[in-house]
Design an enzyme around this catalytic site. Structure first.
Site, PDB file in Angstrom:
ATOM      1  N   HIS A 263       3.367   7.246  -4.518  1.00 44.44           N
ATOM      2  CA  HIS A 263       2.942   8.239  -3.521  1.00 44.44           C
ATOM      3  C   HIS A 263       2.214   9.469  -4.010  1.00 44.44           C
ATOM      4  O   HIS A 263       2.737  10.419  -3.773  1.00 44.44           O
ATOM      5  CB  HIS A 263       4.265   8.471  -2.524  1.00 44.44           C
ATOM      6  CG  HIS A 263       4.657   7.185  -1.782  1.00 44.44           C
ATOM      7  ND1 HIS A 263       4.170   6.939  -0.624  1.00 44.44           N
ATOM      8  CD2 HIS A 263       5.504   6.207  -2.012  1.00 44.44           C
ATOM      9  CE1 HIS A 263       4.574   5.564  -0.175  1.00 44.44           C
ATOM     10  NE2 HIS A 263       5.538   5.371  -1.015  1.00 44.44           N
TER      11      HIS A 263
ATOM     12  N   ASP B 177       9.446  -4.593  -1.749  1.00 45.42           N
ATOM     13  CA  ASP B 177       9.438  -3.247  -1.094  1.00 45.42           C
ATOM     14  C   ASP B 177       9.792  -3.804   0.371  1.00 45.42           C
ATOM     15  O   ASP B 177       9.230  -3.286   1.461  1.00 45.42           O
ATOM     16  CB  ASP B 177       7.930  -2.986  -1.133  1.00 45.42           C
ATOM     17  CG  ASP B 177       7.685  -1.380  -0.531  1.00 45.42           C
ATOM     18  OD1 ASP B 177       8.933  -0.725  -0.451  1.00 45.42           O
ATOM     19  OD2 ASP B 177       6.702  -1.042  -0.359  1.00 45.42           O
TER      20      ASP B 177
HETATM   21 ZN   LIG Z   1       9.560   1.396  -0.882  1.00 52.92          ZN
END
Ligand SMILES: [Zn+2]
Length: 379
Positions: free
Chosen positions: A188, A267
């Protein structure tokens, strides 16, 4: 008590052979070729691969870790075990610090019970420009005390921290991770190549879902993707669900990075294994349509509905990996990242008997954890 599994295709790091194996007290004690010396549980030619290791997973089966509920955490573990994940980290998402600490405390108990291999904080020290499904107003820059608090809340069980290395104090946080035995993961992030390399030089060793929620690769702006792919110290996470990455991009990674540095992850969020509908991802609302999870209102991809058995199947059928290569990216490499490859990650004498049985179409028929069946295969 000893168990012999016979008439099986056994996938080892060196290749695939027809044979048998014996398990005693939760460990693999013999791996043999051909006919077993005594009658065992015949697998009728089915394939045995090492139990899957998922280092990035939030939920599944309608439950998830970010809620901070022990019952949901147990449901999530059980759901993914049925899909062959015998070792996993529990991934949290950006949330208020008190909630994160409380959740980590709860998960630490399950780690101590041996149900989880550790806790993964994804956020809150990530980039607002690349926040994906993380709540922007809860993002922050790391401070030393806060950071130590979060790690302390996991009672020695925090294993991974995803952060953006370009944030103020982020390199100190990477060093803090390394000192505490926590894997620092770059993710991120809007980092430049140089910023990403600075973090790698401090000990960052994983790239969180490579390509997703990251500054894109430009031919004059190589960014974190190039840093992670070209540096031998880094393992890259790949979400191989057919949605997060174009299959040809995965092929590109596979042609440039050895499988010893690639970890397939799910994920997954709560909707894995569930029908389309509305689900939470931490504090965010997620809509799942045709199995694709996006922030409500058609926003960013918000986790996946993938399970590791499907990731394995896709590795063979969409990425043309061999069985040993597929076992590497779903088990041995992530086990190495966790520092557990002496115990798990391959079918090797002396290792823990964490096994997945797959039929001819690579569908799971059995799962074993430490010598005990979670799902017993029919012969
Ligand atoms: Zn994640």
């Amino acid at each position: 008590m000893s168990i012999t599994l016979s008439d099986a295709q056994i996938v080892t790091p060196d290749g695939v052979h027809h044979g048998w194996l014996t398990i005693e007290e939760g460990r693999i004690t013999h791996v043999g070729h051909g006919q077993a010396p005594r009658n065992g549980h015949s697998l009728a030619g089915q394939t045995i691969v090492p139990g899957f290791v998922d280092i990035h997973v939030h939920g599944g089966g309608g439950a998830g870790y970010p809620a901070g509920s022990e019952e949901q955490a147990r449901q999530t573990i059980a759901f993914h075990r049925r899909h062959g994940t015998t070792t996993a980290l529990a991934s949290l998402v950006t949330a208020p610090l008190d909630h994160l600490k409380k959740s980590a405390g709860m998960l630490a108990k399950l780690c101590a019970e041996g149900l989880l291999a550790g806790i993964h904080y994804e956020g809150p020290y990530i980039s607002a420009a690349r926040c994906g499904a993380h709540r922007p107003e809860l993002l922050r820059a790391p401070s030393a005390t806060e950071f130590a608090d979060l790690i302390g809340a996991g009672d020695g069980h925090v294993r991974m921290f995803t952060l953006a290395p370009e944030l103020p104090n982020a390199l100190d946080a990477v060093r803090e991770c390394v000192n505490a035995g926590v894997i620092a993961a770059i993710g991120h992030t809007d980092a430049t190549y140089e910023q990403a390399m600075a973090a790698i030089d401090e000990g960052a060793s994983v790239a969180t879902h490579l390509f997703n929620a990251m500054r894109p690769l430009g031919h004059r702006d190589p960014g974190p993707i190039t840093a992670a792919m070209t540096d031998d110290r880094v393992t890259v996470e790949i979400v191989n669900d057919g949605v997060h990455l174009h299959p040809k991009v995965i092929d590109l990674v596979l042609s440039a990075v050895p499988t010893s540095r690639i970890a397939f992850i799910t994920d997954a969020m709560n909707a894995a294994g569930m029908p389309d509908g509305d689900y939470p991802l931490g504090p965010m609302k997620v809509e799942v349509r045709s199995g694709v999870a996006r922030l409500a209102g058609g926003g960013a991809i918000a986790g996946s509905t993938l399970t590791m058995d499907t990731a394995f199947h896709r590795a063979i059928h969409h990425n043309n990996l061999t069985l040993p290569q597929a076992a590497a990216v779903t088990s041995l490499t992530p086990a190495k990242i966790l520092g557990l490859s002496h115990e798990i990650g391959s079918i090797t004498t002396g290792k823990q008997a964490d096994l997945v049985i797959l039929n001819e179409s690579l569908t799971i028929t059995g799962v074993m954890k430490k010598g005990t069946w979670i799902t017993q295969p029919t012969p």
